[in-house]
Design a protein around this motif. Structure first.
Motif, PDB file in Angstrom:
ATOM      1  N   LYS A 162       0.824  -1.205   0.000  1.00  0.00           N
ATOM      2  CA  LYS A 162       0.000   0.000   0.000  1.00  0.00           C
ATOM      3  C   LYS A 162       0.861   1.260   0.000  1.00  0.00           C
ATOM      4  CE  LYS A 162      -4.022  -2.043   2.320  1.00  0.00           C
ATOM      5  NZ  LYS A 162      -4.922  -1.973   3.498  1.00  0.00           N
ATOM      6  N   ALA A 163       2.034   1.179   0.665  1.00  0.00           N
ATOM      7  CA  ALA A 163       2.924   2.343   0.713  1.00  0.00           C
ATOM      8  C   ALA A 163       3.489   2.660  -0.660  1.00  0.00           C
ATOM      9  CB  ALA A 163       4.062   2.075   1.698  1.00  0.00           C
ATOM     10  N   ASP A 164       3.668   1.621  -1.521  1.00  0.00           N
ATOM     11  CA  ASP A 164       4.168   1.869  -2.870  1.00  0.00           C
ATOM     12  C   ASP A 164       3.141   2.617  -3.711  1.00  0.00           C
ATOM     13  OD1 ASP A 164       6.597   0.521  -2.416  1.00  0.00           O
ATOM     14  OD2 ASP A 164       5.653  -1.422  -2.823  1.00  0.00           O
ATOM     15  N   LEU A 165       1.871   2.349  -3.467  1.00  0.00           N
ATOM     16  CA  LEU A 165       0.819   2.895  -4.323  1.00  0.00           C
ATOM     17  C   LEU A 165       0.238   4.193  -3.794  1.00  0.00           C
ATOM     18  CD1 LEU A 165      -1.037  -0.469  -5.058  1.00  0.00           C
ATOM     19  CD2 LEU A 165       0.577   0.728  -6.547  1.00  0.00           C
ATOM     20  N   ARG A 166       0.360   4.426  -2.492  1.00  0.00           N
ATOM     21  CA  ARG A 166      -0.275   5.595  -1.892  1.00  0.00           C
ATOM     22  C   ARG A 166       0.752   6.694  -1.655  1.00  0.00           C
ATOM     23  NH1 ARG A 166      -1.643   3.458   2.523  1.00  0.00           N
ATOM     24  NH2 ARG A 166       0.032   4.320   3.810  1.00  0.00           N
ATOM     25  N   ASP A 167       0.479   7.876  -2.163  1.00  0.00           N
ATOM     26  CA  ASP A 167       1.369   9.000  -1.895  1.00  0.00           C
ATOM     27  C   ASP A 167       1.165   9.455  -0.461  1.00  0.00           C
ATOM     28  OD1 ASP A 167      -0.469  11.691  -1.951  1.00  0.00           O
ATOM     29  OD2 ASP A 167      -1.212  10.214  -3.399  1.00  0.00           O
ATOM     30  N   GLU A 168       2.271   9.804   0.187  1.00  0.00           N
ATOM     31  CA  GLU A 168       2.218  10.200   1.590  1.00  0.00           C
ATOM     32  C   GLU A 168       3.294  11.238   1.853  1.00  0.00           C
ATOM     33  OE1 GLU A 168       2.338   8.121   6.055  1.00  0.00           O
ATOM     34  OE2 GLU A 168       2.797   6.964   4.232  1.00  0.00           O
ATOM     35  N   MET A 169       2.957  12.269   2.605  1.00  0.00           N
ATOM     36  CA  MET A 169       3.925  13.279   3.012  1.00  0.00           C
ATOM     37  C   MET A 169       4.478  12.849   4.370  1.00  0.00           C
ATOM     38  SD  MET A 169       3.766  15.232   0.415  1.00  0.00           S
ATOM     39  CE  MET A 169       4.637  16.715   0.870  1.00  0.00           C
TER      40      MET A 169
ATOM     41  N   TRP B 230       4.813   7.176  -6.605  1.00  0.00           N
ATOM     42  CA  TRP B 230       5.583   7.598  -7.770  1.00  0.00           C
ATOM     43  C   TRP B 230       5.368   6.603  -8.921  1.00  0.00           C
ATOM     44  CZ3 TRP B 230       8.474  11.992  -8.478  1.00  0.00           C
ATOM     45  CH2 TRP B 230       8.793  12.755  -7.356  1.00  0.00           C
ATOM     46  N   TRP B 231       5.364   7.136 -10.152  1.00  0.00           N
ATOM     47  CA  TRP B 231       5.222   6.322 -11.364  1.00  0.00           C
ATOM     48  C   TRP B 231       6.329   6.689 -12.349  1.00  0.00           C
ATOM     49  CZ3 TRP B 231       1.233   2.697 -11.660  1.00  0.00           C
ATOM     50  CH2 TRP B 231       0.303   2.762 -10.620  1.00  0.00           C
TER      51      TRP B 231
ATOM     52  N   LEU C 101       5.054   2.222 -14.765  1.00  0.00           N
ATOM     53  CA  LEU C 101       5.572   1.355 -13.717  1.00  0.00           C
ATOM     54  C   LEU C 101       5.505   2.064 -12.375  1.00  0.00           C
ATOM     55  CD1 LEU C 101       8.829   0.020 -15.460  1.00  0.00           C
ATOM     56  CD2 LEU C 101       6.656  -1.190 -15.216  1.00  0.00           C
ATOM     57  N   VAL C 102       5.145   1.327 -11.330  1.00  0.00           N
ATOM     58  CA  VAL C 102       5.246   1.882  -9.983  1.00  0.00           C
ATOM     59  C   VAL C 102       6.730   2.076  -9.675  1.00  0.00           C
ATOM     60  CG1 VAL C 102       4.798   1.486  -7.544  1.00  0.00           C
ATOM     61  CG2 VAL C 102       3.119   0.757  -9.260  1.00  0.00           C
ATOM     62  N   ALA C 103       7.115   3.312  -9.392  1.00  0.00           N
ATOM     63  CA  ALA C 103       8.539   3.654  -9.295  1.00  0.00           C
ATOM     64  C   ALA C 103       9.045   3.542  -7.865  1.00  0.00           C
ATOM     65  CB  ALA C 103       8.782   5.063  -9.819  1.00  0.00           C
ATOM     66  N   THR C 104      10.313   3.164  -7.756  1.00  0.00           N
ATOM     67  CA  THR C 104      11.004   3.154  -6.472  1.00  0.00           C
ATOM     68  C   THR C 104      11.774   4.461  -6.337  1.00  0.00           C
ATOM     69  OG1 THR C 104      11.256   0.748  -6.552  1.00  0.00           O
ATOM     70  CG2 THR C 104      12.682   1.956  -5.027  1.00  0.00           C
ATOM     71  N   VAL C 105      11.302   5.318  -5.440  1.00  0.00           N
ATOM     72  CA  VAL C 105      11.936   6.618  -5.201  1.00  0.00           C
ATOM     73  C   VAL C 105      12.142   6.785  -3.704  1.00  0.00           C
ATOM     74  CG1 VAL C 105      11.705   9.122  -5.400  1.00  0.00           C
ATOM     75  CG2 VAL C 105      10.898   7.663  -7.261  1.00  0.00           C
ATOM     76  N   PRO C 106      13.384   7.016  -3.244  1.00  0.00           N
ATOM     77  CA  PRO C 106      14.579   7.207  -4.067  1.00  0.00           C
ATOM     78  C   PRO C 106      15.095   5.893  -4.647  1.00  0.00           C
ATOM     79  CG  PRO C 106      15.145   7.336  -1.745  1.00  0.00           C
ATOM     80  CD  PRO C 106      13.654   7.231  -1.804  1.00  0.00           C
ATOM     81  N   GLY C 107      15.667   5.994  -5.833  1.00  0.00           N
ATOM     82  CA  GLY C 107      16.216   4.831  -6.531  1.00  0.00           C
ATOM     83  C   GLY C 107      16.466   5.184  -7.975  1.00  0.00           C
ATOM     84  N   THR C 108      17.193   4.318  -8.664  1.00  0.00           N
ATOM     85  CA  THR C 108      17.489   4.564 -10.067  1.00  0.00           C
ATOM     86  C   THR C 108      16.422   3.927 -10.949  1.00  0.00           C
ATOM     87  OG1 THR C 108      18.830   2.554 -10.330  1.00  0.00           O
ATOM     88  CG2 THR C 108      19.950   4.539  -9.530  1.00  0.00           C
ATOM     89  N   VAL C 109      16.483   4.230 -12.229  1.00  0.00           N
ATOM     90  CA  VAL C 109      15.555   3.633 -13.191  1.00  0.00           C
ATOM     91  C   VAL C 109      15.681   2.111 -13.166  1.00  0.00           C
ATOM     92  CG1 VAL C 109      15.119   3.377 -15.656  1.00  0.00           C
ATOM     93  CG2 VAL C 109      15.465   5.665 -14.684  1.00  0.00           C
ATOM     94  N   LEU C 110      16.914   1.621 -13.141  1.00  0.00           N
ATOM     95  CA  LEU C 110      17.116   0.172 -13.139  1.00  0.00           C
ATOM     96  C   LEU C 110      16.579  -0.459 -11.857  1.00  0.00           C
ATOM     97  CD1 LEU C 110      18.184  -2.324 -14.517  1.00  0.00           C
ATOM     98  CD2 LEU C 110      20.467  -1.811 -13.631  1.00  0.00           C
ATOM     99  N   THR C 111      16.682   0.264 -10.732  1.00  0.00           N
ATOM    100  CA  THR C 111      16.112  -0.249  -9.486  1.00  0.00           C
ATOM    101  C   THR C 111      14.619  -0.499  -9.648  1.00  0.00           C
ATOM    102  OG1 THR C 111      17.741   0.968  -8.180  1.00  0.00           O
ATOM    103  CG2 THR C 111      15.780   0.206  -7.037  1.00  0.00           C
ATOM    104  N   THR C 112      13.914   0.456 -10.250  1.00  0.00           N
ATOM    105  CA  THR C 112      12.481   0.281 -10.489  1.00  0.00           C
ATOM    106  C   THR C 112      12.225  -0.916 -11.387  1.00  0.00           C
ATOM    107  OG1 THR C 112      11.917   2.612 -10.157  1.00  0.00           O
ATOM    108  CG2 THR C 112      10.467   1.330 -11.585  1.00  0.00           C
TER     109      THR C 112
END
Length: 713
Positions: free
Chosen positions: A297-304, A316-317, A342-353
């Motif tokens: 859920k944390a990957d899909l839901r934006d949170e401050m 992030w996408w 793609l659901v993005a991994t941030v912080p992280g690189t493109v290849l990480t995602t």
């Protein structure tokens, strides 16, 4: 009777003899004049002229005493030695020299042969007397000198002449003395400003023969001009003529015996063409299959996350730019259709995602890196996130912060382009919706000099140490490939640090800097200085309170800030509590506990908090030693303490190409070295780091000042 004219005949005969005598005398005068002129004609030199400049603690020069080339071009055998190396050779050595400082003790200037050998031919200075050094075979620890000391001239002329039986020494055109020449073959080399003696050879000789005197010399610092070697002995008139006609010392280009750091024109270029397929690594097992990580859920839901600053975490996408047909204005609008991204991994690189989403296998295992296409490093990528503004940020000045993006970025917020940057901040006051969603779009570009990938293998070797990606900066230079890592396919492109939102009033606190000085050897006290950059974003002066607190310590100062950037420093000279007693220090691994302290800073205007900032810091002072040349060319071992100099804003070390010089640093614990440098290799090849000319130093006590460095003995 005729008159007697016999007297006339006698007179005519006398005149004939006088005329003949006059003609003979005239011929003799012409012949003697020609011979005198011939006596002053200088023959062509065999070596030189050499012109060079030397640092007192720098390098000397070694030139080959090469053998004459064979007259038969078809001859490929060994070349005979130069006849000048023979013990009974006739020769002349001449040069001009200008010391950089008064010469004391014994200093060898120049000559040929090996000054540490049994036989050598060198001119030097021994306690202000010009002298000869003919090698260790003489069994003396001093030069052969005349009785006349050197004068006070800026430039001096030195010459030594050998007719095969005697060597005559000249100083400024005047013969000082002559000594028998009883030498064997000398080494085939010319040395100018030889290294200080004793050399390794002399030390070994002294160890074998303790009674053998050892020559102890200093290295020459200054200029040597017009050094020449002749294959015949010049006479006194020729030596005097050379002294009477000195060259223009401003004209030659002097060789730097201690070269300055050259401008690099090649190196770290990486691969120039794709790797030979036959050298690629091969394995018996296939590539691993990609495995997607389960989405949370944390990957899909934006949170401050956090409390000023707030971190944009989750939601992030990512999509490769060639697949996206919309522009930044459209992507940065609420409700943009990103369902195929793609659901993005941030912080992280493109290849990480892409690894997390199961597009490619993990490159950290086996040969999986070869299953990832190189095209990832040659296209742009879109990132997108939607977020809600925190309630605490409403009505305040807002700043959007990108703490790390590789390589370059363009940013849009709510349909408006904010700008482009490598690492930056944007004032988004008035652009963030206080209620409802905010859409942020980020176009990320890879390094422009991605280079050509390389894979290490037993046949290819360890790989290049980087390549052209160095042109884009040092941070990710290794991602092109190094001797310890293959090329990373996306070159670490992406948003690799957090994206944050900060709120403030009229004054913002910038990046804090905490400097620790440990003034006592027992580390029982730590002086803490806090450097707080404050920005007044208004157009009028602002007054307020800056507070800083850590552990059980709190200090506050009332300040008046002009519009724009201001710098406020809080130190123990003003606040005694910043002189911490028995501090908990940050120790490196294995030395102790790496204690960290949380520093909270607040700027208050009236009763309102304008800005807050907090960091963790360690109490420690780092110093290091290195070899530095002072302004006169003398080498010192210097301890550098950056924490005690940053206040002055002074350049500690001249790291320009002009300031860095190659030396033979024989300081203990710096690098392996021969006792005498036998060649002029580059700093990398020699294994030593070049020395750096110092500008500033800290004296044993008292304030910092401009001067030569203090040696650490």
């Amino acid at each position: 009777m005729y008159p007697d004219f016999s007297w006339l005949s006698t007179m005519l005969d006398s005149l004939k003899h006088c005329r003949f005598a006059f003609l003979v005398a005239l011929v003799l005068v012409v012949l003697l004049a020609d011979r005198a002129a011939d006596a002053q004609v200088i023959p062509e030199e065999a070596y030189g002229p050499y012109n060079a400049i030397f640092l007192p603690d720098g390098l000397g020069l070694i030139k080959p005493l090469a053998s004459p080339l064979s007259l038969d071009p078809r001859y490929r055998g060994p070349q005979p030695p130069d006849p000048l190396t023979a013990g009974a050779a006739q020769w002349t050595l001449t040069f001009w020299f200008q010391p950089a400082e008064p010469l004391s003790g014994i200093t060898l200037l120049a000559g040929f042969g090996d000054p540490a050998g049994d036989d050598a031919r060198f001119i030097g200075v021994d306690n202000n007397h010009l002298g000869l050094w003919l090698g260790n075979a003489l069994g003396s620890a001093h030069l052969l000198t005349g009785t006349t000391p050197m004068g006070q001239a800026e430039w001096h002329f030195a010459a030594a002449v050998c007719d095969g039986r005697h060597v005559t020494l000249y100083a400024d055109g005047v013969a000082l003395a002559a000594w028998p020449s009883m030498q064997g073959t000398i080494a085939a080399q010319i040395e100018i400003a030889p290294a200080a003696q004793p050399s390794l050879g002399s030390q070994m000789l002294s160890a074998k023969q303790p009674s053998q005197p050892v020559l102890i010399t200093k290295h020459f610092g200054g200029r040597i001009a017009a050094l020449e070697i002749y294959r015949e002995p010049l006479n006194a008139d020729q030596i005097k003529a050379m002294f009477d006609a000195p060259p223009d010392f401003s004209l030659p280009t002097y060789e730097e015996a201690s070269p300055r750091w050259g401008v690099q024109t090649r190196g770290q270029a990486g691969m120039s063409e794709p790797q030979d397929p036959s050298t690629l690594p091969r394995g018996k097992a296939p590539f691993q299959k990609p495995v997607a990580l389960p989405l949370t859920k944390a990957d899909l839901r934006d949170e401050m996350v956090g409390d000023d600053p707030w971190t944009l975490r989750g939601g992030w996408w990512l999509d490769p730019a060639p697949r996206v047909k919309a522009n930044g204005d459209e992507i940065a609008k609420d409700g943009f259709d990103d369902k195929d991204w793609l659901v993005a991994t941030v912080p992280g690189t493109v290849l990480t995602t892409m690894v997390d989403r199961g597009i490619y296998p993990d490159p950290d295992y086996g040969l999986n890196n070869m299953a990832i296409p190189e095209s990832l490093a040659h296209q742009d990528y879109w990132y997108r996130v939607e977020f809600k503004s925190p309630a605490a940020a409403r009505g305040r000045r807002l700043t959007l912060n990108f703490l790390g993006v590789n390589y370059a970025t363009e940013v849009w917020l709510n349909g408006k382009k904010l700008g482009a940057f490598l690492r930056g901040t944007f004032d988004v006051t008035g652009l963030v919706n206080d209620s409802g969603e905010n859409a942020l779009a980020v176009l990320v570009s890879p390094p422009p000099h991605a280079g050509i990938p390389e894979e290490e293998s037993l046949t290819a070797g360890p790989g290049e140490d980087g390549g052209v990606e160095v042109l884009d900066g040092p941070t990710f230079a290794a991602s092109e490939g190094w001797d310890w890592i293959p090329s990373i396919r996306d070159r670490n492109t992406g948003i690799w640090q957090d994206v944050t939102l900060t709120a403030s009033g009229p004054v913002q606190i910038g990046d804090l800097n905490v400097v620790t000085v440990l003034p006592k050897p027992d580390h029982s006290e730590a002086d803490i200085e806090i450097d707080a950059p404050l920005t007044n974003v208004t157009k009028t002066p602002v007054e307020g309170e800056l507070s800083a607190a850590f552990d059980n310590i709190k200090v506050t100062r009332h300040v008046r800030l002009a519009p724009g950037e201001n710098d406020v420093r809080l130190g123990p000279a003003e606040f005694a509590q910043l002189k911490v007693q028995h501090p908990r220090l940050w120790w490196p691994n294995g030395y102790g506990d790496p204690a960290l302290h949380k520093l909270h800073t607040t700027f208050t205007v009236g009763q309102s908090v304008s800005s807050t900032r907090q960091i963790e810091f360690g109490m420690r002072e780092v110093s290091y030693e290195l070899s530095l040349l002072d302004s006169t060319g003398h080498l010192h071992r210097v301890e550098v303490l950056p924490s005690r100099t940053y206040n002055e804003g002074l350049p500690l070390i001249d790291v320009s190409h002009k300031g860095i010089r190659e030396i033979d640093d024989q300081t203990p614990n710096t690098c392996p070295h021969p006792a005498r440098s036998r060649r002029r290799a580059g700093p990398r090849e020699r294994g030593c780091r070049p020395s750096i000319r110092a500008r500033w130093h800290r004296p044993p006590s008292g304030p910092w000042k401009a001067a030569g460095p203090v040696p650490i003995l």
